[in-house]
Design a protein around this motif. Structure first.
Motif, PDB file in Angstrom:
ATOM      1  N   GLU A 162      10.961   7.563   6.827  1.00 32.85           N
ATOM      2  CA  GLU A 162       9.346   7.043   7.057  1.00 32.85           C
ATOM      3  C   GLU A 162       8.530   9.463   6.531  1.00 32.85           C
ATOM      4  OE1 GLU A 162       9.108   4.526  10.949  1.00 32.85           O
ATOM      5  OE2 GLU A 162       9.677   6.945  11.481  1.00 32.85           O
TER       6      GLU A 162
ATOM      7  N   ASP B 200       7.502  10.507   0.805  1.00 32.05           N
ATOM      8  CA  ASP B 200       6.193   9.990  -0.042  1.00 32.05           C
ATOM      9  C   ASP B 200       6.016   8.478  -0.064  1.00 32.05           C
ATOM     10  OD1 ASP B 200       2.890  11.044   1.118  1.00 32.05           O
ATOM     11  OD2 ASP B 200       3.868  12.497  -0.476  1.00 32.05           O
ATOM     12  N   GLU B 201       4.970   8.079  -0.331  1.00 28.00           N
ATOM     13  CA  GLU B 201       4.767   6.687  -1.017  1.00 28.00           C
ATOM     14  C   GLU B 201       3.986   6.532  -1.989  1.00 28.00           C
ATOM     15  OE1 GLU B 201       3.885   3.842   2.007  1.00 28.00           O
ATOM     16  OE2 GLU B 201       5.738   3.520   2.436  1.00 28.00           O
ATOM     17  N   GLU B 202       4.304   5.983  -3.485  1.00 29.32           N
ATOM     18  CA  GLU B 202       3.098   5.654  -4.155  1.00 29.32           C
ATOM     19  C   GLU B 202       2.452   4.469  -4.013  1.00 29.32           C
ATOM     20  OE1 GLU B 202       3.851   5.679  -8.277  1.00 29.32           O
ATOM     21  OE2 GLU B 202       5.778   7.534  -8.404  1.00 29.32           O
ATOM     22  N   ILE B 203       0.832   5.212  -4.135  1.00 31.99           N
ATOM     23  CA  ILE B 203       0.186   3.438  -3.659  1.00 31.99           C
ATOM     24  C   ILE B 203      -0.049   2.993  -5.080  1.00 31.99           C
ATOM     25  CG2 ILE B 203      -2.533   3.456  -3.413  1.00 31.99           C
ATOM     26  CD1 ILE B 203      -0.801   4.995  -1.426  1.00 31.99           C
ATOM     27  N   PRO B 204       0.072   1.722  -5.322  1.00 27.73           N
ATOM     28  CA  PRO B 204       0.023   0.301  -6.100  1.00 27.73           C
ATOM     29  C   PRO B 204      -1.082   0.717  -7.429  1.00 27.73           C
ATOM     30  CG  PRO B 204      -0.174  -0.857  -3.976  1.00 27.73           C
ATOM     31  CD  PRO B 204       0.203   0.716  -3.828  1.00 27.73           C
TER      32      PRO B 204
ATOM     33  N   ASP C 147      -1.073  -5.406 -10.137  1.00 28.12           N
ATOM     34  CA  ASP C 147      -2.063  -6.599  -9.071  1.00 28.12           C
ATOM     35  C   ASP C 147      -2.337  -7.737 -10.034  1.00 28.12           C
ATOM     36  OD1 ASP C 147      -2.658  -5.259  -7.104  1.00 28.12           O
ATOM     37  OD2 ASP C 147      -4.964  -4.757  -7.144  1.00 28.12           O
TER      38      ASP C 147
ATOM     39  N   PHE D 144       1.104 -15.890  -1.661  1.00 33.63           N
ATOM     40  CA  PHE D 144      -0.475 -16.177  -1.620  1.00 33.63           C
ATOM     41  C   PHE D 144      -0.259 -17.515  -0.361  1.00 33.63           C
ATOM     42  CE2 PHE D 144      -4.019 -18.959  -2.539  1.00 33.63           C
ATOM     43  CZ  PHE D 144      -5.227 -17.571  -1.838  1.00 33.63           C
TER      44      PHE D 144
ATOM     45  N   ASN E 144     -14.089  -2.279  -2.957  1.00 31.88           N
ATOM     46  CA  ASN E 144     -12.677  -1.550  -2.922  1.00 31.88           C
ATOM     47  C   ASN E 144     -12.547  -0.683  -3.115  1.00 31.88           C
ATOM     48  OD1 ASN E 144      -9.834  -2.272  -2.382  1.00 31.88           O
ATOM     49  ND2 ASN E 144      -9.916  -2.578  -5.245  1.00 31.88           N
TER      50      ASN E 144
ATOM     51  N   GLN F 151     -10.800   1.688  -0.180  1.00 36.25           N
ATOM     52  CA  GLN F 151     -10.107   2.861  -0.066  1.00 36.25           C
ATOM     53  C   GLN F 151     -10.175   4.662  -0.195  1.00 36.25           C
ATOM     54  OE1 GLN F 151      -7.479   2.935  -4.223  1.00 36.25           O
ATOM     55  NE2 GLN F 151      -7.363   0.072  -4.271  1.00 36.25           N
TER      56      GLN F 151
ATOM     57  N   LEU G  69      -7.442   5.587   2.641  1.00 35.25           N
ATOM     58  CA  LEU G  69      -6.577   6.448   1.713  1.00 35.25           C
ATOM     59  C   LEU G  69      -6.870   7.700   2.838  1.00 35.25           C
ATOM     60  CD1 LEU G  69      -4.410   6.187   0.445  1.00 35.25           C
ATOM     61  CD2 LEU G  69      -6.022   6.550  -1.805  1.00 35.25           C
TER      62      LEU G  69
ATOM     63  N   LEU H 158       0.736   7.397   6.306  1.00 34.40           N
ATOM     64  CA  LEU H 158       1.554   8.398   4.951  1.00 34.40           C
ATOM     65  C   LEU H 158       1.979   9.720   5.857  1.00 34.40           C
ATOM     66  CD1 LEU H 158      -1.140   8.060   2.196  1.00 34.40           C
ATOM     67  CD2 LEU H 158       1.199   7.041   2.377  1.00 34.40           C
TER      68      LEU H 158
ATOM     69  N   ILE I  73      -2.913   5.448   4.631  1.00 32.72           N
ATOM     70  CA  ILE I  73      -2.760   4.345   5.359  1.00 32.72           C
ATOM     71  C   ILE I  73      -0.850   4.090   4.557  1.00 32.72           C
ATOM     72  CG2 ILE I  73      -2.318   2.494   6.639  1.00 32.72           C
ATOM     73  CD1 ILE I  73      -4.119   4.486   8.435  1.00 32.72           C
ATOM     74  N   ARG I  74      -0.068   3.623   5.406  1.00 35.98           N
ATOM     75  CA  ARG I  74       0.846   3.465   3.873  1.00 35.98           C
ATOM     76  C   ARG I  74       0.688   2.075   3.150  1.00 35.98           C
ATOM     77  NH1 ARG I  74       5.993   5.908   5.067  1.00 35.98           N
ATOM     78  NH2 ARG I  74       5.826   7.557   7.197  1.00 35.98           N
ATOM     79  N   ASN I  75       2.064   2.269   2.622  1.00 35.62           N
ATOM     80  CA  ASN I  75       1.401   0.454   1.578  1.00 35.62           C
ATOM     81  C   ASN I  75       1.586  -0.696   2.261  1.00 35.62           C
ATOM     82  OD1 ASN I  75       0.946   2.187  -1.042  1.00 35.62           O
ATOM     83  ND2 ASN I  75       3.593   2.131  -1.312  1.00 35.62           N
TER      84      ASN I  75
ATOM     85  N   MET J 160       1.612 -14.063   7.775  1.00 35.58           N
ATOM     86  CA  MET J 160       2.608 -13.068   6.462  1.00 35.58           C
ATOM     87  C   MET J 160       3.645 -11.998   7.935  1.00 35.58           C
ATOM     88  SD  MET J 160       2.248 -14.149   3.315  1.00 35.58           S
ATOM     89  CE  MET J 160       2.187 -12.937   2.636  1.00 35.58           C
TER      90      MET J 160
ATOM     91  N   TYR K 186      -3.409  -1.870   0.567  1.00 37.28           N
ATOM     92  CA  TYR K 186      -4.157  -1.596  -1.281  1.00 37.28           C
ATOM     93  C   TYR K 186      -4.198  -2.587  -2.126  1.00 37.28           C
ATOM     94  CZ  TYR K 186      -3.592   3.433   1.144  1.00 37.28           C
ATOM     95  OH  TYR K 186      -3.477   3.681   1.779  1.00 37.28           O
ATOM     96  N   SER K 187      -3.589  -3.874  -1.849  1.00 35.67           N
ATOM     97  CA  SER K 187      -3.810  -5.192  -2.135  1.00 35.67           C
ATOM     98  C   SER K 187      -3.618  -6.653  -2.216  1.00 35.67           C
ATOM     99  CB  SER K 187      -2.248  -5.307  -3.583  1.00 35.67           C
ATOM    100  OG  SER K 187      -0.978  -4.911  -2.863  1.00 35.67           O
TER     101      SER K 187
ATOM    102  N   SER L 263      -7.345  -7.673  -3.309  1.00 36.44           N
ATOM    103  CA  SER L 263      -7.719  -7.774  -3.957  1.00 36.44           C
ATOM    104  C   SER L 263      -7.770  -8.965  -4.661  1.00 36.44           C
ATOM    105  CB  SER L 263      -7.198  -6.734  -5.130  1.00 36.44           C
ATOM    106  OG  SER L 263      -5.132  -7.110  -4.812  1.00 36.44           O
ATOM    107  N   GLN L 264      -7.164 -10.002  -4.185  1.00 41.76           N
ATOM    108  CA  GLN L 264      -6.911 -11.235  -5.478  1.00 41.76           C
ATOM    109  C   GLN L 264      -7.286 -12.017  -4.482  1.00 41.76           C
ATOM    110  OE1 GLN L 264      -3.489 -11.088  -7.545  1.00 41.76           O
ATOM    111  NE2 GLN L 264      -4.737 -10.171  -9.457  1.00 41.76           N
ATOM    112  N   ILE L 265      -8.070 -12.558  -2.970  1.00 39.37           N
ATOM    113  CA  ILE L 265      -7.899 -13.061  -2.294  1.00 39.37           C
ATOM    114  C   ILE L 265      -8.862 -13.973  -2.823  1.00 39.37           C
ATOM    115  CG2 ILE L 265      -9.979 -12.471   0.035  1.00 39.37           C
ATOM    116  CD1 ILE L 265      -5.888 -13.486   0.641  1.00 39.37           C
TER     117      ILE L 265
END
Lengths: 155, 373
Positions: free
Chosen positions: A137, A140-144, A149, A155, B139, B143, B147, B163, B169-171, B265, B271-272, B275-277
């Protein structure tokens, strides 16, 4: 805007707020940790029973030997469980119904069984479980990125 | 003569339903190749129906008011996500959590919808591309909020959401404590297929609402605006207000739909997810035979079944055919974009054809009148 329309709108907002407040109370989730550990309180020692079986909604959720901890989740402030207490090896199981009000502010709550069975004040057997972040936890995380995308994903 | 009429009818049916028929063909080819059992397929489709139909139904109201396919539904999806992040941090679990998230999403959706509606009123006739660009713009704002503002300005308590740096916020945000709570309540199993009865009941209520709404004064106003804005304005309808209301309604419903989607889900891809919904919902609706100016509840159901069958079987079929599952993954994205493109081209062609037919009729009438003179 006429008066009737304004009243209707205010009424609708009030109803939504009331429902939201209601949901905040009845939907508050808690993680309850049941400890079968010897408790030291006011200089006295309260010994953990040989075994404690924990039942929630008729289902056994834990079978605790001395110095063991069980866990369950609860939605709302009212928490009910039944403890099957076996004081000594080979002894009979004594059923104790437990019903208590969980503090709203606590996410994780530790209940000490020996303290509860000894009828001690709540502060002795109920405490907050404060979780420390795990190593994963703290990483650190990388934002996509946008490119990721491109794929549909789920979906 | 009779044969000619029948052939003409068949041709016109094929022409009017070319997109659904094309998908029936794709599915008919891909299902056997994929090797999935019917039980698995039906189970997956029923789950996806429960997950997506509410979101797609949100698109019907703007179509009714002539605003085309609302790519701006992404705004509602963002509102739903923000609400779920907050509810998750406040530790409100189960169905109360879902209801609370829906309520929290309302004011955010109304604000975003009103903003979107106002801009779309300035871009009449170009609503779809405008709403598409608005969703990109929003968007960025989303963010910024998620973020940078969450955790620093908007209090967020839990490590599992925030984070490690202390804000943002986390992914992925887990919704484990409300995962499929709507779907599992009152769920029944019919020959191994899980039917989420409560979710379908909620969808049913929305369908009834849409049917009822069409008959109300506001619904009739929207239809009038959709048919001809100038005539509607002459008839005393406040066109701009009606259009804004339709977008606000769509955004609010999209917010609810996103909450239903994400509870199924069980986690939020912060972050995604949104985006495509919009694109996929619109593609599903078009696959069901809807067009830019006409869509029904039937189109939604048919679209979800066909589109999701393709969505499920395409990666596996792609892997079987080419040996690379990524081909199938790209194929379904390609098909989604392609179906929107085809539908838009067909709509434009039809509109032009209709226009030229009208012009021809007018010319004939003029010639007749000249002859009489």
């Amino acid at each position: 805007m006429n008066k009737r329309r304004l009243l209707f709108r205010v009424g609708a907002v009030a109803i939504l707020l009331a429902i939201a407040a209601c949901m905040m109370v009845i939907g508050r989730g808690h993680t309850v940790y049941v400890d079968n550990k010897t408790l030291e309180y006011n200089g006295e020692s309260y010994k953990a029973p040989y075994r404690v079986n924990v039942y929630v909604k008729g289902e056994q959720i834990a079978r605790l030997a001395a110095r063991e901890r069980g866990m369950t989740t609860n939605i709302g402030q009212r928490f009910r469980m039944t403890l099957g207490v076996i004081e000594e090896k080979g002894g009979d199981e004594k059923m104790v119904d437990v019903s208590l009000k969980l503090p709203y502010s606590m996410d994780g709550i530790i209940l000490n069984v020996p303290g509860y069975l000894a009828n001690l004040p709540q502060e002795a057997w109920l405490s907050e479980f404060v979780s420390t972040p795990t190593e994963a936890e703290m990483q650190d995380e990388e934002i996509p990125s946008e490119e990721e995308d491109l794929l549909a994903g789920e979906f | 003569m009779k044969n000619k009429i029948t052939a003409g009818k068949i041709l016109s049916f094929v022409r009017d339903n070319s997109v659904p028929l094309m998908f029936v063909l794709i599915c008919a080819v891909c299902i056997p190749i994929s090797g999935f059992s019917w039980g698995y397929l039906i189970n997956e489709i029923v789950t996806r129906m429960g997950r997506n139909i509410f979101l797609i139904l949100a698109l019907l109201i703007p179509i009714m008011s002539g605003m085309g396919l609302n790519f701006g539904m992404t705004l509602g999806a963002m509102a739903g996500e923000i609400a779920l992040i907050l509810v998750s941090d406040w530790q409100i679990w189960g169905i109360p959590g879902v209801v609370l998230a829906m309520i929290i999403s309302i004011p955010i959706s109304v604000l975003l919808g009103a903003f979107c509606g106002k801009i779309l009123n300035m871009a009449k006739g170009r609503e779809m591309i405008t709403s598409y660009i608005i969703s990109f713009f929003m968007n960025g704002i989303y963010q910024l909020i998620v973020l940078y503002m969450m955790g620093s300005i908007i209090p967020i308590k839990h490590f599992s959401i925030k984070l490690p740096r202390g804000y943002g916020i986390r992914n992925t945000v887990s919704l484990l404590n409300m995962r499929q709570c709507l779907d599992n309540l009152l769920a029944v199993r019919v020959s191994g297929v899980k039917i989420p009865v409560l979710t379908f009941l909620i969808i049913g209520v929305l369908c009834l609402f849409i049917v009822w709404f069409r008959k109300t004064k506001l619904g009739q106003d929207m239809r009038a605006v959709g048919q001809d804005m100038n005539v509607a304005r002459d008839a005393g309808i406040n066109v701009e207000r009606t259009r804004i209301i339709s977008i606000v309604m769509s955004t609010v419903l999209a917010g609810f739909g996103m909450v239903i989607y994400l509870q199924n889900m069980g986690n939020i891809a912060t972050y995604s997810s949104h985006s495509q919904i919009g694109m996929f919902c619109i593609a599903a609706l078009l696959v069901g035979g809807a067009s830019v100016d006409k869509a029904s509840i039937g189109n939604v159901f048919l679209g979800v079944i066909l589109f999701h069958t393709m969505f499920i079987v395409a990666p596996k079929a792609g892997a079987e055919i080419t040996g690379d599952s990524m081909i199938g993954e790209y194929f379904r994205v390609f098909v989604s974009y392609a179906v929107i493109t085809v539908a838009l081209i067909m709509y434009e062609t039809k509109k032009r054809k209709h226009k030229s037919q009208n012009a021809q009729q007018l010319q004939l009438a003029q010639e007749e009148a000249d002859k009489h003179e």
